[in-house]
Write an enzyme that holds these catalytic residues in place. Sequence first.
Site, PDB file in Angstrom:
ATOM      1  N   GLN A  70      10.719  -2.968  -3.590  1.00 17.22           N
ATOM      2  CA  GLN A  70       9.398  -3.497  -3.916  1.00 17.22           C
ATOM      3  C   GLN A  70       9.046  -3.312  -5.387  1.00 17.22           C
ATOM      4  O   GLN A  70       7.921  -3.567  -5.800  1.00 17.22           O
ATOM      5  CB  GLN A  70       8.349  -2.806  -3.041  1.00 17.22           C
ATOM      6  N   HIS A  95       6.526   1.201  -1.816  1.00 15.06           N
ATOM      7  CA  HIS A  95       5.177   1.778  -1.824  1.00 15.06           C
ATOM      8  C   HIS A  95       4.747   2.209  -3.223  1.00 15.06           C
ATOM      9  O   HIS A  95       4.244   3.311  -3.430  1.00 15.06           O
ATOM     10  CB  HIS A  95       5.084   2.956  -0.837  1.00 15.06           C
ATOM     11  N   GLU A 119      -5.292  -2.170   6.512  1.00 14.67           N
ATOM     12  CA  GLU A 119      -6.715  -1.851   6.407  1.00 14.67           C
ATOM     13  C   GLU A 119      -7.367  -2.523   5.207  1.00 14.67           C
ATOM     14  O   GLU A 119      -6.727  -2.758   4.180  1.00 14.67           O
ATOM     15  CB  GLU A 119      -6.901  -0.337   6.230  1.00 14.67           C
ATOM     16  N   TYR A 164      -9.196   8.622   3.150  1.00 14.90           N
ATOM     17  CA  TYR A 164      -9.052   7.452   4.010  1.00 14.90           C
ATOM     18  C   TYR A 164      -7.992   7.634   5.097  1.00 14.90           C
ATOM     19  O   TYR A 164      -7.636   6.681   5.775  1.00 14.90           O
ATOM     20  CB  TYR A 164      -8.825   6.209   3.150  1.00 14.90           C
ATOM     21  N   TYR A 221       7.848   1.959  12.875  1.00 13.22           N
ATOM     22  CA  TYR A 221       8.523   0.677  13.038  1.00 13.22           C
ATOM     23  C   TYR A 221       9.412   0.648  14.277  1.00 13.22           C
ATOM     24  O   TYR A 221       9.681  -0.424  14.826  1.00 13.22           O
ATOM     25  CB  TYR A 221       9.334   0.349  11.784  1.00 13.22           C
TER      26      TYR A 221
END
Length: 362
Positions: free
Chosen positions: A80, A143, A237, A247, A258
């Site tokens: 990513q 991430h 979210e 949070y 997963y």
Amino acid sequence: MKNLMSSLFLCLTLYGWSQSANDFSFGTEVVISEINIPWGMDWLPNGDMLVTDISGTLYRWNGAKLQAISGTPEVVVAGQGGLLDVRVHPDFARNGWVYLSYSKPMGGNLATTAVMRSKLQGNALEESAEVFRAEPASDTRHHYGSRIVFDQAGYMYISVGDRGNRDENPQKLNNHCGKIHRMNDDGSVPRDNPFAGNPIAMQTIYTYGHRNPQGLAVNPETGEVWEHEHGPKGGDEVNVLKPKKNYGWPVISYGINYNGTKFTEITSKDGMEQPEVYWVPSIAPSGMDFVTSDKYGKLRGDLLVGSLKFGYLHRCDVEDNKIVKEEKYLEGIGRVRSVRQGPDGFVYLGVEGKGVLRLLPD
């Protein structure tokens, strides 16, 4: 009663109550086709668009010609990672600053989320300096988070994902990962930051307990920063950020592993915030913006979110600072990586494999 109503709304959202037949229909037109993965976009005061390609190139589009900008940082293009978000300083006309977030190589197999500030001179980045670097670096390639936004007071917010280390990073204040950070435009710490002066905390932390936040946007009506993040299997979210709040990731979640196993048994806990809305199954959100123009009728004031997993544009109908209804548009368009409203009032979508598209009201 408030907690009960919030829980009821979340349950109804989960089972599709908030989905409705589309109130509007839209078309698109391709603006830039040459960029494969347009991760971030922003505009200069003269209307020129800046667009990042995850492979490492920053482009400038003047409406007729696409030009590469020199001086971009070295990036780790894997998983990513790559060249991620771009943000023009709100006072660019005076100071010329442009900000880039990216996955920075840190030696060996390590990489981290970093932000570089540069002066844009023609088609070159000059006087570049790092204004943020997340610690610790990691050998993972996912991430990174990496969205950038400025609030109405001029403070800069940067999102950083948990880097895949969910059991160590998000709930601890002695690292930058799994957090939203707030700072001055030069990377320094505002005096009123919620953890300023805390000897065990990273001073830039604004909120914590996040998984992989790839959406930040300022609500023009309230000035609050809204955030969205990827859950695991389920549990994406949308949150309204409040300073110093937790949070919940990974202590509470509406998602599972997963492989179908559970990593937590609870979805709520005292001292941890509930999302404004969550999605099961995950839509894989990336990029979002509030609609402030009149070009799309009653969409004014609403939040638009890109879906990577299902390939559509997701509308969150916002009334009185609450999401009251949701709709899907452009189903099958492809992986929507970035969503921004331009200074011309049109919404632009970065779609993987297609480039930058303009949203057109039918």
